[in-house]
Scaffold this motif. Sequence first.
Motif, mmCIF file in Angstrom:
data_model
loop_
_atom_site.group_PDB
_atom_site.id
_atom_site.type_symbol
_atom_site.label_atom_id
_atom_site.label_comp_id
_atom_site.label_asym_id
_atom_site.label_seq_id
_atom_site.Cartn_x
_atom_site.Cartn_y
_atom_site.Cartn_z
ATOM 1 N N THR A 49 -9.782 19.872 -10.542
ATOM 2 C CA THR A 49 -8.922 18.813 -10.005
ATOM 3 C C THR A 49 -7.660 19.387 -9.374
ATOM 4 O O THR A 49 -7.317 19.034 -8.246
ATOM 5 N N ILE A 50 -6.977 20.285 -10.065
ATOM 6 C CA ILE A 50 -5.739 20.838 -9.499
ATOM 7 C C ILE A 50 -6.058 21.731 -8.306
ATOM 8 O O ILE A 50 -5.305 21.759 -7.328
ATOM 9 N N TYR A 51 -7.177 22.447 -8.342
ATOM 10 C CA TYR A 51 -7.568 23.276 -7.198
ATOM 11 C C TYR A 51 -7.760 22.401 -5.966
ATOM 12 O O TYR A 51 -7.290 22.735 -4.872
ATOM 13 N N ASN A 52 -8.423 21.255 -6.130
ATOM 14 C CA ASN A 52 -8.608 20.340 -5.005
ATOM 15 C C ASN A 52 -7.279 19.797 -4.501
ATOM 16 O O ASN A 52 -7.109 19.621 -3.289
ATOM 17 N N ILE A 53 -6.340 19.535 -5.392
ATOM 18 C CA ILE A 53 -5.008 19.098 -4.969
ATOM 19 C C ILE A 53 -4.351 20.191 -4.127
ATOM 20 O O ILE A 53 -3.750 19.915 -3.085
ATOM 21 N N LEU A 54 -4.473 21.438 -4.553
ATOM 22 C CA LEU A 54 -3.870 22.550 -3.818
ATOM 23 C C LEU A 54 -4.473 22.705 -2.425
ATOM 24 O O LEU A 54 -3.754 22.922 -1.447
ATOM 25 N N VAL A 55 -5.793 22.576 -2.342
ATOM 26 C CA VAL A 55 -6.470 22.756 -1.057
ATOM 27 C C VAL A 55 -6.286 21.530 -0.159
ATOM 28 O O VAL A 55 -5.835 21.645 0.983
ATOM 29 N N HIS A 56 -6.612 20.362 -0.682
ATOM 30 C CA HIS A 56 -6.542 19.142 0.133
ATOM 31 C C HIS A 56 -5.108 18.698 0.393
ATOM 32 O O HIS A 56 -4.856 17.977 1.362
ATOM 33 N N GLY A 57 -4.185 19.158 -0.440
ATOM 34 C CA GLY A 57 -2.774 18.872 -0.212
ATOM 35 C C GLY A 57 -2.171 19.775 0.850
ATOM 36 O O GLY A 57 -1.043 19.563 1.291
ATOM 37 N N GLY A 58 -2.928 20.793 1.253
ATOM 38 C CA GLY A 58 -2.480 21.658 2.344
ATOM 39 C C GLY A 58 -1.716 22.894 1.915
ATOM 40 O O GLY A 58 -1.090 23.553 2.741
ATOM 41 N N PHE A 59 -1.765 23.252 0.636
ATOM 42 C CA PHE A 59 -0.995 24.388 0.127
ATOM 43 C C PHE A 59 -1.772 25.702 0.144
ATOM 44 O O PHE A 59 -1.196 26.776 0.221
ATOM 45 N N LEU A 60 -3.101 25.611 0.020
ATOM 46 C CA LEU A 60 -3.927 26.786 -0.226
ATOM 47 C C LEU A 60 -5.176 26.719 0.631
ATOM 48 O O LEU A 60 -5.796 25.655 0.753
ATOM 49 N N HIS A 61 -5.544 27.872 1.221
ATOM 50 C CA HIS A 61 -6.813 27.963 1.945
ATOM 51 C C HIS A 61 -7.935 28.043 0.922
ATOM 52 O O HIS A 61 -7.843 28.802 -0.046
ATOM 53 N N ASP A 62 -8.991 27.281 1.139
ATOM 54 C CA ASP A 62 -10.140 27.332 0.253
ATOM 55 C C ASP A 62 -10.836 28.680 0.429
ATOM 56 O O ASP A 62 -10.912 29.211 1.535
ATOM 57 N N ALA A 63 -11.305 29.238 -0.659
ATOM 58 C CA ALA A 63 -12.014 30.515 -0.610
ATOM 59 C C ALA A 63 -12.962 30.599 -1.789
ATOM 60 O O ALA A 63 -12.795 29.905 -2.787
ATOM 61 N N LYS A 64 -13.961 31.466 -1.651
ATOM 62 C CA LYS A 64 -14.897 31.678 -2.749
ATOM 63 C C LYS A 64 -14.163 32.245 -3.956
ATOM 64 O O LYS A 64 -13.102 32.862 -3.821
ATOM 65 N N THR A 65 -14.758 32.058 -5.112
ATOM 66 C CA THR A 65 -14.152 32.525 -6.359
ATOM 67 C C THR A 65 -13.809 34.008 -6.301
ATOM 68 O O THR A 65 -12.763 34.429 -6.797
ATOM 69 N N SER A 66 -14.649 34.795 -5.672
ATOM 70 C CA SER A 66 -14.466 36.247 -5.633
ATOM 71 C C SER A 66 -13.443 36.708 -4.590
ATOM 72 O O SER A 66 -13.070 37.879 -4.565
ATOM 73 N N GLU A 67 -12.992 35.808 -3.743
ATOM 74 C CA GLU A 67 -12.068 36.166 -2.667
ATOM 75 C C GLU A 67 -10.615 35.930 -3.064
ATOM 76 O O GLU A 67 -10.307 35.026 -3.837
ATOM 77 N N GLN A 68 -9.727 36.751 -2.500
ATOM 78 C CA GLN A 68 -8.284 36.571 -2.695
ATOM 79 C C GLN A 68 -7.852 35.256 -2.061
ATOM 80 O O GLN A 68 -8.231 34.958 -0.934
ATOM 81 N N LYS A 69 -7.080 34.480 -2.773
ATOM 82 C CA LYS A 69 -6.594 33.207 -2.247
ATOM 83 C C LYS A 69 -5.357 33.439 -1.383
ATOM 84 O O LYS A 69 -4.560 34.335 -1.643
ATOM 85 N N ARG A 70 -5.220 32.613 -0.333
ATOM 86 C CA ARG A 70 -4.087 32.723 0.589
ATOM 87 C C ARG A 70 -3.399 31.366 0.718
ATOM 88 O O ARG A 70 -4.055 30.334 0.814
ATOM 89 N N LEU A 71 -2.093 31.419 0.748
ATOM 90 C CA LEU A 71 -1.313 30.202 0.973
ATOM 91 C C LEU A 71 -1.389 29.806 2.437
ATOM 92 O O LEU A 71 -1.484 30.651 3.321
ATOM 93 N N THR A 72 -1.290 28.508 2.676
ATOM 94 C CA THR A 72 -1.096 28.009 4.033
ATOM 95 C C THR A 72 0.392 28.134 4.360
ATOM 96 O O THR A 72 1.207 28.473 3.482
ATOM 97 N N ALA A 73 0.760 27.814 5.583
ATOM 98 C CA ALA A 73 2.182 27.813 5.946
ATOM 99 C C ALA A 73 2.951 26.829 5.063
ATOM 100 O O ALA A 73 4.056 27.127 4.604
ATOM 101 N N LEU A 74 2.355 25.680 4.794
ATOM 102 C CA LEU A 74 3.001 24.693 3.924
ATOM 103 C C LEU A 74 3.169 25.244 2.512
ATOM 104 O O LEU A 74 4.222 25.074 1.890
ATOM 105 N N GLY A 75 2.154 25.918 2.011
ATOM 106 C CA GLY A 75 2.233 26.510 0.682
ATOM 107 C C GLY A 75 3.339 27.544 0.574
ATOM 108 O O GLY A 75 4.063 27.605 -0.421
#
Length: 87
Positions: A49-75
């Motif tokens: 649920t919180i992961y979806n908030i982060l992605v759909h809220g525009g803070f985080l680029h979605d990525a596979k579990t094994s990949e490094q996560k990256r912030l969006t400009a908003l994040g």
Amino acid sequence: MIVLSDEYINSLFIGTNFGDLVNGSVAEKRKLIIKNLKNQLDGYWSGHTIYNILVHGGFLHDAKTSEQKRLTALGIVFLREAEEVQS
């Protein structure tokens, strides 16, 4: 300066239940977003649920579990603002 309005933050949590403390406080919702953004960047798991908030809220680029996560400009701006407020 507040990057995102309280109304926007509250809208991201509609239909969720993180307990009375978070549900009733936009400040706690902001803290939860900040904590989980940092956890994602450090490679830690966050709940669905919180992961979806982060992605759909525009803070985080979605990525596979094994990949490094990256912030969006908003994040980036959201975390930077949070750090300035704490200083």
